[in-house]
Design an enzyme around this catalytic site. Structure first.
Site, PDB file in Angstrom:
ATOM      1  N   SER A 160       0.838  -1.206   0.000  1.00 35.96           N
ATOM      2  CA  SER A 160       0.000   0.000   0.000  1.00 35.96           C
ATOM      3  C   SER A 160       0.868   1.248   0.000  1.00 35.96           C
ATOM      4  O   SER A 160       1.655   1.467   0.926  1.00 35.96           O
ATOM      5  CB  SER A 160      -0.901   0.015   1.239  1.00 35.96           C
ATOM      6  OG  SER A 160      -1.462   1.311   1.377  1.00 35.96           O
TER       7      SER A 160
ATOM      8  N   HIS B  33      -1.258  -1.410  -4.157  1.00 33.37           N
ATOM      9  CA  HIS B  33      -2.500  -1.049  -3.486  1.00 33.37           C
ATOM     10  C   HIS B  33      -2.577   0.464  -3.308  1.00 33.37           C
ATOM     11  O   HIS B  33      -1.673   1.084  -2.741  1.00 33.37           O
ATOM     12  CB  HIS B  33      -2.544  -1.757  -2.133  1.00 33.37           C
ATOM     13  CG  HIS B  33      -3.851  -1.663  -1.417  1.00 33.37           C
ATOM     14  ND1 HIS B  33      -4.932  -2.479  -1.705  1.00 33.37           N
ATOM     15  CD2 HIS B  33      -4.261  -0.854  -0.407  1.00 33.37           C
ATOM     16  CE1 HIS B  33      -5.941  -2.181  -0.885  1.00 33.37           C
ATOM     17  NE2 HIS B  33      -5.561  -1.185  -0.093  1.00 33.37           N
TER      18      HIS B  33
ATOM     19  N   ASP C 256      -4.877   3.457  -1.765  1.00 34.58           N
ATOM     20  CA  ASP C 256      -5.960   3.756  -0.828  1.00 34.58           C
ATOM     21  C   ASP C 256      -6.518   5.154  -1.059  1.00 34.58           C
ATOM     22  O   ASP C 256      -5.861   6.148  -0.764  1.00 34.58           O
ATOM     23  CB  ASP C 256      -5.430   3.679   0.606  1.00 34.58           C
ATOM     24  CG  ASP C 256      -5.183   2.247   1.051  1.00 34.58           C
ATOM     25  OD1 ASP C 256      -6.115   1.429   0.956  1.00 34.58           O
ATOM     26  OD2 ASP C 256      -4.049   1.957   1.478  1.00 34.58           O
TER      27      ASP C 256
ATOM     28  N   MET D  87      -9.148   7.911   0.014  1.00 29.09           N
ATOM     29  CA  MET D  87      -9.963   8.283   1.183  1.00 29.09           C
ATOM     30  C   MET D  87     -10.493   9.697   1.007  1.00 29.09           C
ATOM     31  O   MET D  87      -9.742  10.596   0.644  1.00 29.09           O
ATOM     32  CB  MET D  87      -9.109   8.251   2.446  1.00 29.09           C
ATOM     33  CG  MET D  87      -8.432   6.922   2.689  1.00 29.09           C
ATOM     34  SD  MET D  87      -7.435   7.009   4.179  1.00 29.09           S
ATOM     35  CE  MET D  87      -6.711   5.377   4.170  1.00 29.09           C
TER      36      MET D  87
ATOM     37  N   HIS E 233      -8.414   0.821  -3.814  1.00 28.14           N
ATOM     38  CA  HIS E 233      -9.315   0.606  -2.680  1.00 28.14           C
ATOM     39  C   HIS E 233     -10.038   1.915  -2.379  1.00 28.14           C
ATOM     40  O   HIS E 233      -9.447   2.840  -1.824  1.00 28.14           O
ATOM     41  CB  HIS E 233      -8.464   0.133  -1.493  1.00 28.14           C
ATOM     42  CG  HIS E 233      -9.235  -0.100  -0.238  1.00 28.14           C
ATOM     43  ND1 HIS E 233      -8.614  -0.301   0.985  1.00 28.14           N
ATOM     44  CD2 HIS E 233     -10.579  -0.181   0.009  1.00 28.14           C
ATOM     45  CE1 HIS E 233      -9.537  -0.488   1.911  1.00 28.14           C
ATOM     46  NE2 HIS E 233     -10.729  -0.416   1.359  1.00 28.14           N
TER      47      HIS E 233
ATOM     48  N   MET F 112     -12.257   4.156  -0.398  1.00 25.78           N
ATOM     49  CA  MET F 112     -12.911   4.418   0.892  1.00 25.78           C
ATOM     50  C   MET F 112     -13.586   5.776   0.761  1.00 25.78           C
ATOM     51  O   MET F 112     -13.163   6.779   1.347  1.00 25.78           O
ATOM     52  CB  MET F 112     -11.859   4.391   2.015  1.00 25.78           C
ATOM     53  CG  MET F 112     -11.398   2.967   2.333  1.00 25.78           C
ATOM     54  SD  MET F 112      -9.851   2.918   3.247  1.00 25.78           S
ATOM     55  CE  MET F 112      -8.684   3.068   1.899  1.00 25.78           C
TER      56      MET F 112
ATOM     57  N   MET G 280     -11.421  -6.165   5.670  1.00 25.91           N
ATOM     58  CA  MET G 280     -10.557  -5.234   6.415  1.00 25.91           C
ATOM     59  C   MET G 280     -10.168  -5.871   7.744  1.00 25.91           C
ATOM     60  O   MET G 280     -11.025  -6.336   8.502  1.00 25.91           O
ATOM     61  CB  MET G 280     -11.281  -3.915   6.691  1.00 25.91           C
ATOM     62  CG  MET G 280     -11.460  -3.006   5.481  1.00 25.91           C
ATOM     63  SD  MET G 280      -9.937  -2.596   4.594  1.00 25.91           S
ATOM     64  CE  MET G 280      -8.969  -1.775   5.860  1.00 25.91           C
TER      65      MET G 280
ATOM     66  N   ASP H   6      -6.446  -6.598   4.554  1.00 27.69           N
ATOM     67  CA  ASP H   6      -5.819  -5.277   4.510  1.00 27.69           C
ATOM     68  C   ASP H   6      -5.801  -4.661   5.902  1.00 27.69           C
ATOM     69  O   ASP H   6      -6.856  -4.424   6.490  1.00 27.69           O
ATOM     70  CB  ASP H   6      -6.632  -4.406   3.540  1.00 27.69           C
ATOM     71  CG  ASP H   6      -6.080  -3.004   3.366  1.00 27.69           C
ATOM     72  OD1 ASP H   6      -4.995  -2.699   3.903  1.00 27.69           O
ATOM     73  OD2 ASP H   6      -6.752  -2.201   2.677  1.00 27.69           O
TER      74      ASP H   6
HETATM   75  C1  DX5 Z   1      -6.281   1.391   5.762  1.00 26.08           C
HETATM   76  C2  DX5 Z   1      -5.831   1.058   4.364  1.00 26.08           C
HETATM   77  C3  DX5 Z   1      -4.705   0.115   4.298  1.00 26.08           C
HETATM   78  C4  DX5 Z   1      -3.428   0.606   4.914  1.00 26.08           C
HETATM   79  C5  DX5 Z   1      -2.639  -0.597   5.368  1.00 26.08           C
HETATM   80  O1  DX5 Z   1      -7.475   2.083   5.708  1.00 26.08           O
HETATM   81  O2  DX5 Z   1      -6.899   0.480   3.632  1.00 26.08           O
HETATM   82  O3  DX5 Z   1      -4.461  -0.288   2.958  1.00 26.08           O
HETATM   83  O4  DX5 Z   1      -2.645   1.357   4.039  1.00 26.08           O
HETATM   84  O5  DX5 Z   1      -1.518  -0.150   6.025  1.00 26.08           O
HETATM   85  P1  DX5 Z   1      -0.703  -1.076   7.018  1.00 26.08           P
HETATM   86  O6  DX5 Z   1      -0.209  -2.239   6.215  1.00 26.08           O
HETATM   87  O7  DX5 Z   1       0.372  -0.172   7.477  1.00 26.08           O
HETATM   88  O8  DX5 Z   1      -1.645  -1.492   8.106  1.00 26.08           O
HETATM   89 ZN    ZN Z   2      -6.436  -0.434   1.661  1.00 28.64          ZN
END
Ligand code: DX5
Ligand code: ZN
Length: 217
Positions: free
Chosen positions: A7, A32, A34, A36, A65, A67, A136, A174
């Protein structure tokens, strides 16, 4: 064979192109990303424009991903930005099937995610419309959190549903995935592993990915 999806949330944001390349050279299978929006989760990361800017630096498939609330509005933007696989959250919209169909009809793989408190059985009617389920293993919103062991129950339930229906669906986990937590998630049925902190913040990303793989042998 497991897949590792580092990620970029844990990468150096000032150098995302070279960070993507670094993940590829270290042996990642996917990248990956993310997204948000500060509404669905209490944090803001980046959007389609940033993803498009990274696209030219690596051949890794982009595992996006989302969110974000009401993801249907932005699917086309992420497809154009170079997504190969798009995950939406069950909790982020009312008509998940129509958004999953929208993703697939744009030629991209579709995936659905559940937060730790969302029961896995609600995924049953959606399984015909997805290529992957993302369970998750932390509350979404931030990297660097600790893996929540109770979420393994959801991984086991999803795995049982997928097997009993004879479907070919990946199961991704994740949040908090390290060389220690990966094995229980693998044993529960996951085959795709997101790792932010444990890969991008390691001294040697390639050794970190190798350690994740060897924990599952
Ligand atoms: C959290 C994200 C993850 C995050 C994981 O909301 O969806 O993808 O980046 O990070 P680590 O591996 O550091 O927990
Ligand atoms: Zn993620």
């Amino acid at each position: 064979m497991i897949k590792v999806s580092p990620s970029v949330l844990a990468a150096d944001f000032a150098n995302l192109g070279s960070e993507a390349k670094r993940a590829e050279e270290a042996g990642a299978d996917l990248l990956h990303l993310d997204v948000m929006d500060g509404v669905f989760v209490p944090n803001i990361s980046f959007g389609a424009k940033v993803i498009q800017s990274i696209r030219g630096y690596t051949r890794l498939p982009f595992d996006v991903h989302l969110m974000i609330t009401d993801p249907a509005r932005y699917i086309d933007d992420f497809v154009k930005a170079g997504a190969d696989l798009i995950t939406i959250h069950y909790e982020s919209c009312d008509d998940q099937i129509s958004v999953l169909k929208q993703i697939r009809s744009a030629g991209v793989k579709a995936s659905i995610s559940i937060k730790p408190a969302t029961p896995a059985f609600i995924l049953e009617p959606l399984l015909d419309y997805v290529d992957m389920v993302l369970v998750m293993t932390v509350e979404p919103g931030f990297g660097g959190q600790s893996f929540i062991p109770d979420t393994l129950e959801s991984v086991r339930s999803v795995s049982a549903m997928v097997k009993s229906r004879g479907l070919n669906i990946d199961i991704e986990v994740d949040g908090g995935i390290t060389a220690e937590t990966i094995r229980p998630a693998y044993d529960a049925g996951a085959n795709v592993f997101v790792a932010g902190t444990s890969v991008f913040r390691a001294d040697d990303a390639s050794a970190a990915i190798a350690a994740l793989r060897s924990a599952c042998v």
